[in-house]
Write a protein that holds these residues in place. Structure first.
Motif, PDB file in Angstrom:
ATOM      1  N   CYS A  47      45.662  39.705  48.682  1.00  2.66           N
ATOM      2  CA  CYS A  47      44.564  40.196  47.842  1.00  2.66           C
ATOM      3  C   CYS A  47      43.903  41.424  48.449  1.00  2.66           C
ATOM      4  CB  CYS A  47      43.542  39.077  47.618  1.00  2.66           C
ATOM      5  SG  CYS A  47      44.109  37.803  46.470  1.00  2.66           S
ATOM      6  N   VAL A  53      48.235  35.238  42.700  1.00  2.00           N
ATOM      7  CA  VAL A  53      48.972  35.057  43.957  1.00  2.00           C
ATOM      8  C   VAL A  53      49.175  33.582  44.275  1.00  2.00           C
ATOM      9  CG1 VAL A  53      48.919  35.466  46.450  1.00  2.00           C
ATOM     10  CG2 VAL A  53      48.156  37.257  44.873  1.00  2.00           C
ATOM     11  N   VAL A 113      46.841  40.498  39.466  1.00  2.00           N
ATOM     12  CA  VAL A 113      47.970  39.767  40.045  1.00  2.00           C
ATOM     13  C   VAL A 113      47.491  38.385  40.466  1.00  2.00           C
ATOM     14  CG1 VAL A 113      49.619  39.634  41.947  1.00  2.00           C
ATOM     15  CG2 VAL A 113      49.226  41.820  40.803  1.00  2.00           C
ATOM     16  N   LEU A 165      46.126  44.321  47.418  1.00  2.00           N
ATOM     17  CA  LEU A 165      46.075  44.625  45.991  1.00  2.00           C
ATOM     18  C   LEU A 165      44.740  45.214  45.563  1.00  2.00           C
ATOM     19  CD1 LEU A 165      47.931  41.423  44.809  1.00  2.00           C
ATOM     20  CD2 LEU A 165      48.759  43.763  44.471  1.00  2.00           C
ATOM     21  N   THR A 166      43.653  44.636  46.012  1.00  2.00           N
ATOM     22  CA  THR A 166      42.336  45.121  45.586  1.00  2.00           C
ATOM     23  C   THR A 166      42.067  46.534  46.089  1.00  2.00           C
ATOM     24  OG1 THR A 166      41.299  43.989  47.472  1.00  2.00           O
ATOM     25  CG2 THR A 166      41.346  42.806  45.366  1.00  2.00           C
ATOM     26  N   THR A 183      42.895  43.735  40.373  1.00  2.00           N
ATOM     27  CA  THR A 183      42.172  42.471  40.519  1.00  2.00           C
ATOM     28  C   THR A 183      43.155  41.414  41.003  1.00  2.00           C
ATOM     29  OG1 THR A 183      40.599  43.014  38.778  1.00  2.00           O
ATOM     30  CG2 THR A 183      40.891  40.671  39.295  1.00  2.00           C
ATOM     31  N   CYS A 184      42.762  40.650  42.009  1.00  2.00           N
ATOM     32  CA  CYS A 184      43.653  39.644  42.587  1.00  2.00           C
ATOM     33  C   CYS A 184      43.064  38.258  42.359  1.00  2.00           C
ATOM     34  CB  CYS A 184      43.841  39.899  44.081  1.00  2.00           C
ATOM     35  SG  CYS A 184      44.985  38.752  44.885  1.00  2.00           S
TER      36      CYS A 184
END
Length: 334
Positions: free
Chosen positions: A135, A116, A114, A138-139, A144-145
């Motif tokens: 992040c 951002v 993603v 998400l991580t 993976t951010c």
């Protein structure tokens, strides 16, 4: 010449005020007379990523349509006890060298990534509240951010206090940076251990507008500079949190944004009582996606204000990440 301390104090205080204070009609009910006031900002140099991570320039040389400036990138950090869970918020100002920072998945990788885009009205960037904290979320899910530090100020449709009006610059440099970041991530998919067909975007406020733009403006917003610009910048999925700049004067839809069936599946979340970006931004965009035949999951919360990010644990608005988790799993990204 660096910005004066007074300028950054005013800018940071304005940012803290804009990002979620209650509307005037509710203030008497929600803010006690003796409520603590925001702290004085702590000023710093150019933003640096967390330890162990590296930010890399988006462009091989001078970015396209660069504006000559003597202002250096700075940060300003302050705390508003009434907002953001009472934790500090850092704004980044005068970004002329756009970068991206990769946050690797912390658990078993899903192959998804993603990109951002923090918010800040295209005047500054809420780099932690609407960037690194996204992040972290998400991580932890195996995604993976990639955090984008795009150019500001005046890099897209913005409010100009000098004329008390909104302006659209001749060159949308924030969009250029956003498209370039997606292309770079896709071009480097093998090195990043991600699937080039599972790259999404997430944006907050002004960053939500970049989500809508990158989802629908697929032609380069700049003259290609290298082979990377031959790679598609279309995201495979999109998440727009309290987006702005879509709903214009009189409730009109942004005339420069043509929504087509090429837009990806989209998740939208916003609060009805948002005092900064009216709810019509989400409503108009969701309607445009529907008319184009694009699936959209839309969550509108009665309360939540603006810039709730990942810090609004109380109330239903704090459930948006769980709703997003379920949506991401449903479309095969988790």
């Amino acid at each position: 010449m660096r910005p004066t301390r007074r300028f950054l104090l005013v800018a940071t205080c304005a940012f803290l005020a804009a990002c979620g204070n209650a509307p005037a009609r509710d203030r008497a009910l929600t803010v006690p007379a003796a409520a603590p006031t925001p702290t004085q900002p702590t000023l710093g140099g150019a933003w640096q990523p967390p330890a162990g991570l590296t930010q890399v320039p988006l462009w091989p040389g001078t970015p396209p349509d660069a504006v000559t400036t003597r202002l250096l990138e700075t940060t300003s950090t302050a705390t508003n006890p009434r907002r953001f869970a009472g934790r500090p918020v850092t704004g980044v100002y005068d970004v002329s060298i756009p970068t991206m920072t990769v946050f690797p998945a912390k658990t078993r990788p899903t192959g998804s990534a993603v990109v951002v885009f923090p918010g800040g009205g295209f005047q500054q960037l809420a780099i932690d509240l609407e960037g690194s904290e996204a992040c972290d979320w998400l991580t932890a899910k195996g995604v993976t951010c990639v955090l984008v530090k795009y150019r500001v100020p005046g890099s897209n449709h913005f409010y100009d206090a000098a004329c008390n009006c909104h302006r659209t610059p001749a060159h949308l440099t924030a969009l250029q940076d956003a498209q370039r970041a997606i292309r770079l991530v896709r071009a480097r998919a093998a090195a990043l251990h991600i699937d080039p067909r599972k790259i999404g975007v997430l944006g907050f406020s002004a960053g939500g507008y970049l989500v809508a733009q990158t989802s629908n403006i697929l032609a380069p917003a700049y003259t290609p500079v290298d082979a990377t610009d031959g790679v598609s910048s279309r995201p495979d999925f999109a998440m727009a949190l309290y987006p702005g700049h879509i709903c214009r004067a009189g409730g009109a839809f942004d005339p420069g944004l043509r929504v087509t069936d090429q837009a990806p599946p989209t998740f939208i979340a916003q609060a009805w009582d948002d005092p900064v970006d009216p709810i019509c931004n989400s409503l108009l965009y969701a309607r445009a996606l529907d008319l184009a035949g694009v699936p959209a999951e839309v969550h509108l919360f009665a309360k939540g204000g603006h810039a709730f990010g990942h810090r609004r644990a109380a109330g239903n608005v704090g459930t948006w990440t769980m709703l997003a988790d379920a949506w991401l799993a449903q479309i095969g990204m988790l």
